[in-house]
Design a protein around this motif. Structure first.
Motif, short mmCIF file in Angstrom:
data_model
loop_
_atom_site.label_atom_id
_atom_site.label_comp_id
_atom_site.label_asym_id
_atom_site.label_seq_id
_atom_site.Cartn_x
_atom_site.Cartn_y
_atom_site.Cartn_z
N ASP A 145 11.80 29.92 -21.22
CA ASP A 145 11.12 31.05 -20.61
C ASP A 145 11.83 32.33 -21.02
O ASP A 145 12.85 32.71 -20.46
N GLY A 146 11.33 33.00 -22.04
CA GLY A 146 11.87 34.27 -22.47
C GLY A 146 12.87 34.20 -23.60
O GLY A 146 13.35 35.25 -24.05
N TYR A 147 13.20 33.02 -24.06
CA TYR A 147 14.16 32.93 -25.16
C TYR A 147 13.99 31.61 -25.89
O TYR A 147 13.29 30.70 -25.43
N ARG A 148 14.64 31.51 -27.04
CA ARG A 148 14.61 30.30 -27.86
C ARG A 148 16.04 29.91 -28.20
O ARG A 148 16.92 30.77 -28.34
N THR A 160 18.10 33.37 -29.10
CA THR A 160 17.40 34.58 -29.52
C THR A 160 16.25 34.86 -28.57
O THR A 160 15.61 33.93 -28.06
N PRO A 161 15.99 36.13 -28.26
CA PRO A 161 14.89 36.43 -27.34
C PRO A 161 13.55 35.96 -27.89
O PRO A 161 13.32 35.93 -29.10
N ALA A 162 12.66 35.62 -26.99
CA ALA A 162 11.29 35.27 -27.34
C ALA A 162 10.38 35.97 -26.34
O ALA A 162 10.79 36.24 -25.20
N PRO A 163 9.14 36.24 -26.71
CA PRO A 163 8.53 36.00 -28.01
C PRO A 163 9.12 36.88 -29.10
O PRO A 163 10.14 37.54 -28.87
N ALA A 207 24.06 31.47 -23.46
CA ALA A 207 24.01 32.92 -23.63
C ALA A 207 22.63 33.50 -23.33
O ALA A 207 22.34 34.62 -23.74
N HIS A 208 21.78 32.78 -22.60
CA HIS A 208 20.40 33.25 -22.50
C HIS A 208 20.30 34.55 -21.70
O HIS A 208 19.42 35.38 -21.98
N ARG A 209 21.18 34.79 -20.72
CA ARG A 209 21.09 36.04 -19.97
C ARG A 209 21.44 37.23 -20.86
O ARG A 209 20.81 38.30 -20.77
#
Length: 519
Positions: free
Chosen positions: A36-39, A101-104, A144-146
């Motif tokens: 949700d929001g990243y890859r 990395t951020p997504a989309p 590291a998603h935050r």
């Protein structure tokens, strides 16, 4: 830029499917995971496995592959005893990295009918080097998603060789004492060549690390071979002026000392004095588990080597380092964790025992007595006083010295993490409150082990502010931004839930004048 770096900038290809997301690198296709929001893309090889004859050789390029390589789970940690990595590891096939990395896709991306993403706005890249005393740790421990989603950056976390496998030195062994540092440079070259496929900007790379990872950043700042591989640096609790004669702080050691330690290790492993080639052949046959049992608890890179020609402290003093902006800091109570462990191991610190305890760690004539005069112990406060000695001697004051040397040459931003109620990193009840000890800032930037720590609303606000500072620094070499409290230049910013304010008392509070004159 190299031809491959140019290709990575202009022709990234990303396709999205129900099973995940696929990215084309120069080595082959990688299938990652959509969140949700990243890859995330995990377990990406950046160098060949250092197995067999490649044990104790500089990293070689990774082999390409056909088909789609699964990148949905991390690879093995590098060999290490049990600790941060449950059960430890004996797998030498460990030179892998992870990308978040951020997504989309970033704004401005052009998506084709087939799902391929065309040229996009490049995002800043943060390459993270883990700590662990050069003996433990793994890139996959740092979720590291935050940082990626809030800060809009691409984060790369790296495994590198540890312990004797990463830092053995021996006569006539090319790369002696710096194999782990060479791995880090190989990962940076991979980032230069491949990160464009993940939306990252290979011309805007920040090298960051904590503890041994922070000292690794110091080493790369002064390594000629790292020239051009990063544009900014973040050094957390790994000051460039650490000294091997003082316990706990990461540092480098002279090559002759490292070679003597390597010869001693070879003898203990039954590979004693012989021609160099025979010794190395013998050592390369030693099982990893036996090597881990025989190696010392402390490891340091060797200086006076091709990769690390001089002590980073001397290089900074002479101005011989890569002149990039630096974000530098330490924690208010760096030494409390070590002090607590030593006390729990049966070494109480009381007014009666304090002189002997100090002498055990600072054995030069007159040192212990001077420390006891400057840091008197009263009944009930031995633990915090001992922790202050460790933290001030090994982290706070070397950090101040590092900052003084850097500030004359490059833009510098300094902080002190000071949350006295920081979430504990390990279970159990310490013998005294630890405050903001070594590594306690990490949960504010990462979900360690993929598990967020419980925080109060004020602590979550501090975590957001720190991520804003760190990622803004990565983007623009200046951490200041409208979303976070002001950070005046040439000050130490105190980071705590109830205040984020500049402080002018850092050196006095940590007795740095005393430590600068102590032998």
């Amino acid at each position: 830029p190299t031809p491959t770096a140019t290709a990575a900038v202009t022709t990234p290809t990303t396709t999205t499917a129900a099973a995940g997301v696929t990215v084309r690198t120069h080595d082959g296709l990688l299938r990652g995971t959509v969140h949700d929001g990243y890859r995330t893309f995990e377990g990406i090889p950046y160098a060949a496995p250092p197995l067999g004859r490649l044990r104790w050789t500089p990293p070689r390029p990774a082999a390409g592959w056909s088909g789609v390589r699964d990148a949905t789970r991390p690879a093995s940690a590098c060999p290490q005893p049990a600790g941060e990595v449950p059960g430890g590891s004996t797998d030498e096939d460990c030179l892998y990295l992870n990308v978040t990395t951020p997504a989309p896709a970033p704004a401005g991306a052009a998506t084709t009918a087939g799902g391929a993403v065309g040229p996009v706005r490049r995002r800043p890249v943060i390459v993270w080097l883990h700590g662990g005393g050069f003996t433990t740790g793994a890139g996959s421990s740092y979720d590291a998603h935050r940082m990626a989603t809030r800060g809009g950056v691409v984060v790369v976390t790296v495994n590198y060789r540890l312990g004797a496998l990463g830092f053995l030195a021996h006569d006539h062994l090319p790369g002696s004492g710096t194999f782990g540092l060479a791995d880090q440079q190989a990962a940076l070259r991979w980032v230069r060549d491949e990160i464009g496929a993940f939306g990252g900007d290979p011309r805007n790379v920040t090298l960051a690390g904590e503890s041994a990872g922070g000292y690794s950043v110091c080493a790369q700042l002064v390594s000629p071979a790292a020239a051009g591989l990063f544009e900014r640096a973040v050094i957390q609790s790994g000051p460039c002026t650490g000294r091997p004669d003082r316990p706990f702080a990461p540092s480098s050691i002279p090559l002759p000392d490292a070679r003597a330690a390597g010869a001693d290790l070879a003898t203990r492993l039954g590979c004693g004095p012989a021609r160099a080639r025979e010794v190395m052949a013998c050592l390369r046959r030693v099982p990893v588990a036996r090597l881990l049992d025989a190696q010392g608890a402390d490891q340091q890179p060797a200086r006076s080597t091709g990769l690390l020609p001089v002590d980073p402290a001397a290089a900074l003093a002479a101005g011989r380092f890569h002149h990039v902006p630096v974000l530098l800091g330490s924690n208010h109570d760096e030494g409390n964790g070590w002090a607590a462990g030593i006390i729990q191991a049966g070494n109480p610190v009381t007014p009666v025992t304090w002189l002997d305890v100090a002498a055990a760690f600072f054995p030069l004539p007159g040192q212990a007595a001077a420390i006891v005069r400057t840091y008197p112990v009263h009944e009930g406060d031995g633990g915090p006083v001992f922790g202050a000695v460790i933290g001030d001697a090994d982290f706070a004051c070397p950090t101040a010295r590092t900052g003084t040397l850097l500030a004359t040459r490059v833009p510098l931003w300094r902080y002190e993490f000071a949350d006295e109620h920081a979430p504990p990193l390990v279970p159990g009840t310490p013998p005294f409150p630890l405050g903001a000890p070594h590594a306690s800032e990490l949960p504010y930037l990462f979900d360690l082990g993929g598990r967020p720590r419980e925080m109060t609303p004020a602590q979550r606000r501090l975590a957001n502010a720190m991520i804003d500072y760190w990622t803004r620094f990565a983007a623009a070499a200046d951490p200041r931004n409208p979303a976070a409290p002001p950070w005046p230049g040439h000050t130490v910013l105190s980071l705590a839930p109830d205040h984020i304010t500049p402080t002018g008392t850092f050196s006095a509070r940590h007795h740095c004048a005393f430590w600068n004159t102590l032998g």
